[in-house]
Every structure is written in structure tokens, then in C-alpha cells.
Scaffold this active site. Structure first.
Site, short mmCIF file in Angstrom:
data_model
loop_
_atom_site.label_atom_id
_atom_site.label_comp_id
_atom_site.label_asym_id
_atom_site.label_seq_id
_atom_site.Cartn_x
_atom_site.Cartn_y
_atom_site.Cartn_z
N SER A 178 0.95 -0.93 0.20
CA SER A 178 -0.06 0.34 0.15
C SER A 178 0.65 1.37 0.44
O SER A 178 1.45 1.76 -0.72
CB SER A 178 -1.45 0.30 1.42
OG SER A 178 -1.69 0.92 0.93
N ASP A 304 -10.27 -2.82 -5.89
CA ASP A 304 -9.82 -2.66 -4.80
C ASP A 304 -10.54 -1.24 -4.25
O ASP A 304 -10.20 -0.34 -5.08
CB ASP A 304 -7.97 -2.67 -4.95
CG ASP A 304 -7.59 -2.22 -3.47
OD1 ASP A 304 -7.96 -1.34 -2.62
OD2 ASP A 304 -6.22 -1.79 -3.64
N HIS A 333 -8.00 -4.80 -1.22
CA HIS A 333 -7.10 -4.17 -0.21
C HIS A 333 -6.15 -4.93 0.09
O HIS A 333 -6.61 -5.19 1.74
CB HIS A 333 -7.18 -3.20 0.26
CG HIS A 333 -6.14 -1.91 0.18
ND1 HIS A 333 -5.05 -1.73 -0.40
CD2 HIS A 333 -5.64 -1.44 1.59
CE1 HIS A 333 -4.44 -0.57 -0.44
NE2 HIS A 333 -4.53 -0.75 0.93
#
Length: 378
Positions: A178, A304, A333
Site C-alpha cells: 500500500s 480495490d 486491498h
């Protein structure tokens, strides 16, 4: 039950692999999972549910760390968590044992389940791991009024120099999750052939920070994710209030109701941006990919909620010899859950393990596939 089964098979697709022909061939040979059909957990419908279930149910493999605090040039400190893997059978010599440098997400640290699973994948193959915890998120004190952001790569550069100084003969692979992936990609683009890494791997990177912010502010995404992450950011600021109140209005920051508001009131001021728009533009890694020189594999899911599909840099990646973008239809995610009881190893862990092994065990073939001169990344 019939509906679940039908939905399961309709949702089973082969991920899309966007990259050059030679990189494609290398990945199909050494990372066969890229060519397998991805079958998401049948009762996890959609990216939001995948994300939530992963956060709530994912197992946490036991990992024993050796902590090290290193100092930065501005007087701050960074917490590193090491897994030295001294019992490695494949690499008995510590000086040459390959190292995986892991960068967690926005409010994450070395205790996140995805970090623990990644370490199990790497150490089982004989490699050493070190987790780069962003300033102030791993229990250590802030010594200066400086934290971290997706655009700033100075702390990562400090960590890489430290790791390479300890083990100059050991190859380093950077793995970012991320926001950690954003920092990694921005670093690789800025340092080019002097990154000190032989390859990069990212999971669920938000390619365009502004589009990511817009997606996260949709009502349901705000309620499920944005609010929670904002509270986590504010908690960290509250914990380090004494040192941070020297440079920002803490009470104003703590009233932020979204990540964008937090960035407007805190991040932009701390790192000298004129506006949140300027910061988000600088933090977005998509257009910087052409500046990277090492092989990079990026995993994203089309559903996502943190990283919308319309931000994926397909055209840019198609023109690059060293970057591959693997896109699953489902996965959410940092989730990519499979099986009826998705607590253990998932698709992203399998991919990470296979790519890490491919990088360290087949480096010559990898560099040829990506048209990279080995001397540039030694």
C-alpha cells in the site's frame, strides 16, 4: 448453495499480466502462480468484503524480531525489526544471505499479519528480513517533529544505506505494501541505478493519490475504511503531541474526519507542500515508473477500494522492460483471499514467495529479461 458455487466459478479468472514479452516469459517460468486462475473465497463478494475479512480473520504466524534503532541525519530515529534467519540452510553465511526489506502500509508496522506472512515466505526459503517501520508507529519515541509521508524517501534511503553497510555483499529486494509500496516506487524512481536494491515488489499500491482519496471518500468506503485509518493517524499524532505541537496545531489536526483532511492539516505542513493537491501529485508513483531501473512486480486488484482501477498505469507499464503489473479481478486491498476458510496463505503470499525466490535464485535470467545491466544494481 448452487448460487455460491456458480458465483465461485464465474469469479475464477486468470489475472491479467501487463509487461514486456521477455519479462512475461520469465514470470511464467519462475512465478507460475501468475498464470494460474485466481479463485477468491466464494463467500467474500467484492473488494470491500475481501478487505474487511482479511483484516479480521487473517492468521498471524509467530515471528521473533531483533529490534534496532538507527539515527537519521536530522536527529530522529527509525525502528528496524530484523529476522536474521541464522539457521538458514541455503545461505549459511550471513554476509551473503539475501535480504528482504519490507515496507508496511499507512499506519502499519512489523506486527501486521501481511508482514508476518511475508516473513514466513522469505525465511522458509533461507532469506533474511528487515521491516522498516515508519517513524513513530512501532512504539519508539519521536525525537524530532518529523514523521513520514508517501512522497518522502529520505528515511528509506537511510535504511538502505544502513543495511548495505552491514551486508555489502547481500542482495536486497524491497517489498512495499500500500503506502509502503508508494514510498518504495518513489525511491526506486528517484535513485534509479543507485537504489541499492536488485528488485522491487508491491502489493495494492494506490497509483494516483488523488483518485485514491476520491474513492476512499465515497460514503461506504469512508465508513468502512477511511474513518478507521484517520483515527489511527490521529492516535499517532496524539501520542507524540509534545514534540509535534512545535510545528502544527494538534487540536486542529485531531478534528480531521478523513485522510485528506489529515493530510491537509498535518502532512502538507510538515513536509512543506503548498497544498494537498501538490502533495498528492508528488506522492503518486505511476508517472515515475519510467525512471526506475530494477525489475519490479506490482500486484493490484481491480476491485480495490483504496486503489481504483482507473488509476492503473497500464499504458506506462506496457512501454517499460522492467515493470510488470499483475491485476486480479477480485482481491480487495491487501487481501486476495482464497479457500473457504481464508486464514492462512493467500494468493499474494504465494506470489511474493515465488517472486522473491526468482529474484535471488535466477538473477541473471531476470536481468536479461528486463534488459538490465547487472553492474547497475550491484
Amino acid at each position: 448453495m448452487l448460487f455460491v458455487v456458480l458465483f465461485y466459478y464465474c469469479s475464477t479468472t486468470t489475472p491479467a499480466l501487463v509487461c514486456s514479452e521477455t519479462f512475461y516469459a520469465f514470470l511464467n517460468k519462475h512465478c507460475p502462480v501468475v498464470a494460474e486462475r485466481f479463485s477468491p473465497t466464494p463467500w467474500c463478494w467484492g473488494g470491500r468484503l475481501q478487505t474487511l475479512v482479511c483484516a479480521l480473520l487473517k492468521s498471524r504466524p509467530p515471528v521473533t524480531y531483533r529490534n534496532e534503532l538507527i539515527r537519521t541525519v536530522d536527529g530522529g530515529q527509525i525502528s528496524l525489526d530484523w529476522v536474521d534467519n541464522q539457521t538458514s540452510v541455503n545461505y549459511r553465511e550471513s554476509s551473503t544471505r539475501p535480504t528482504v526489506l519490507i515496507l508496511p502500509g499507512l499506519t502499519g508496522n512489523s506486527q501486521q499479519s501481511y508482514v508476518l506472512h511475508a516473513i514466513r515466505q522469505a525465511t522458509s526459503r533461507g532469506y533474511r528480513c528487515v521491516v522498516f517501520n515508519n517513524r513513530g508507529v512501532a512504539g519508539e519515541e519521536l525525537l524530532t517533529p518529523v514523521t513520514y509521508c508517501a512522497a518522502n524517501t529520505s528515511d528509506l534511503e537511510c535504511v538502505v544505506h544502513h543495511v548495505k553497510a552491514l551486508y555489502p555483499q547481500a542482495p536486497v529486494l524491497g517489498a512495499g505494501v500500500s503506502m509502503g509500496g508508494m514510498i518504495l516506487l518513489n525511491y526506486l524512481a528517484r535513485k534509479r541505478s543507485e537504489s541499492g536494491m536488485v528488485a522491487g515488489f508491491t502489493i495494492s499500491v494506490p497509483w494516483d493519490a488523488m483518485k485514491s482519496s476520491d474513492s476512499m471518500e465515497e460514503p461506504l468506503n469512508w465508513l468502512l475504511f477511511n474513518k478507521h485509518l484517520t483515527n489511527g493517524l490521529c492516535h499517532a499524532v496524539r501520542r507524540h503531541r509534545k514534540v509535534l505541537e512545535k510545528v502544527v496545531d494538534i487540536d486542529h489536526v485531531l478534528k480531521a474526519r478523513s485522510i485528506r483532511e489529515f493530510d491537509e492539516r498535518f502532512t502538507t505542513l510538515l513536509f512543506g507542500y503548498k497544498s494537498c493537491v501538490e502533495y498528492y501529485r508528488d506522492a503518486s508513483p505511476a508517472k515515475k515508473l519510467p525512471n526506475t531501473t530494477v525489475p519490479i512486480l506490482c500486484l493490484n486488484a481491480a476491485d480495490d477500494p483504496f486503489s481504483p482501477q482507473n488509476a492503473f498505469p497500464l499504458t506506462i507499464v506496457q512501454a517499460l522492460p522492467n515493470v510488470a503489473l499483475l491485476i486480479t479481478t477480485h482481491g480487495g486491498h491487501i487481501a486476495f483471499l482464497q479457500g473457504l476458510f481464508p486464514r492462512g496463505e493467500s494468493y499474494m503470499e504465494r506470489l511474493f514467495g515465488q517472486f522473491t525466490e526468482a529474484v535471488f535464485e535466477h538473477s541473471v535470467d531476470l536481468n536479461k529479461a528486463c534488459c538490465i545491466n547487472k553492474e547497475l544494481i550491484s
